[in-house]
Design an enzyme around this catalytic site. Sequence first.
Site, PDB file in Angstrom:
ATOM      1  N   HIS A 217     -27.187 -42.302   7.009  1.00  0.00           N
ATOM      2  CA  HIS A 217     -28.508 -42.698   6.501  1.00  0.00           C
ATOM      3  C   HIS A 217     -28.487 -42.797   4.980  1.00  0.00           C
ATOM      4  O   HIS A 217     -28.969 -43.775   4.408  1.00  0.00           O
ATOM      5  CB  HIS A 217     -29.575 -41.687   6.945  1.00  0.00           C
ATOM      6  CG  HIS A 217     -30.124 -41.958   8.305  1.00  0.00           C
ATOM      7  ND1 HIS A 217     -29.337 -42.338   9.360  1.00  0.00           N
ATOM      8  CD2 HIS A 217     -31.406 -41.902   8.792  1.00  0.00           C
ATOM      9  CE1 HIS A 217     -30.097 -42.497  10.435  1.00  0.00           C
ATOM     10  NE2 HIS A 217     -31.364 -42.252  10.122  1.00  0.00           N
ATOM     11  N   HIS A 302     -29.315 -33.468   7.381  1.00  0.00           N
ATOM     12  CA  HIS A 302     -27.974 -33.325   6.815  1.00  0.00           C
ATOM     13  C   HIS A 302     -27.877 -32.173   5.811  1.00  0.00           C
ATOM     14  O   HIS A 302     -28.868 -31.691   5.268  1.00  0.00           O
ATOM     15  CB  HIS A 302     -27.515 -34.624   6.146  1.00  0.00           C
ATOM     16  CG  HIS A 302     -27.190 -35.713   7.129  1.00  0.00           C
ATOM     17  ND1 HIS A 302     -26.020 -35.737   7.845  1.00  0.00           N
ATOM     18  CD2 HIS A 302     -27.891 -36.819   7.512  1.00  0.00           C
ATOM     19  CE1 HIS A 302     -26.002 -36.810   8.630  1.00  0.00           C
ATOM     20  NE2 HIS A 302     -27.130 -37.477   8.453  1.00  0.00           N
TER      21      HIS A 302
END
Length: 340
Positions: A217, A302
């Site tokens: 991403h 993340h």
Amino acid sequence: MTTRRHTTKVEIPIPSSANGSASPSNKLDLPPPNNSPFLPTVLESLLIAIYPTTLLLGSVFSTLHPATRAATYNPISQSYDPADAPSYFAKKSNLFNVYFVKIGWIWITLAFFLFVFTHSSLGPPLRPALTKRRLQAVLRYACITAVWIAVTQWFFGPPIIDRGFRWTGGKCELIYDDSFAARAEKADMSDVEKAITHAACKTIGGQWKGGHDISGHVFLLILGSATLWLELLPAMLRMEGLREARRILTSDGLVRSAAFETDDNAGGNMKVPEETHIGVKVSLVVAGMSWWMLLMTAAYFHTWFEKFTGLLVAFSAIYAVYFLPRALPPWRQVVGMPGV
């Protein structure tokens, strides 16, 4: 004993005099500029710094925000439990993630080509004429897209993200829950061991575990939006830091202003069309949405290191396509420079 000092010279175009006659000399030898052709200008550096700053702010927010700290985060799925997610944007199922980020390169491509074929700085608007500037812009897009494909989709087999995960000790494991028996009947252990991509692992009901997973991403959102900004801004804004202040190394070894190679250079002034067509508007919306989703990714998904490596890989591609050509004349002849 005397020594001779060698200096590199830079040529800067001199504008015509007020009465319209040309100056005695249209070139002036000056000391070399402070910034190297290998480096961005000060203004470009400030713009690029938005990305690591955004990641830092999002990460700090997730660390300090009480609701985020109290929520249950699954490091394997890299997401929060939807039941107690601290925000709508912390859910992988949020509409912006599903319909914007997941198909992000479609939006980037749409915005890029709308801009390229509607802005007069690249050729006649709304006409399929493939001018030199348009052709070089398309080549820059092709290079950036090739990197996106190699990192996230396919690189002579598994993409670089999946290869990196396996190289750092990651593997596919079946999830032991209530549905494990049913899934185990469909996939034997050899299938699990052979799953070398995230997609293949997910297909057989497994999850990546153990390795380092570069944030796809972060990589996508930075790569796509930075591409749009670096194409848009030199064509739209009358700012020296985005145009004339850029330095290039020419084939004769001199460091010059980017205005030196501008086709429509008149007295050193790089013309800037003032129209704002649909291509500019769509590109601004896509780039702005990309920044917002980057902030949400930084805040809710993340680890620090996964986000950092996503940033690093994206920046490497951006540098190779948008900054390195300034110092390599043969490469610049191929991909050109925005606004030149």
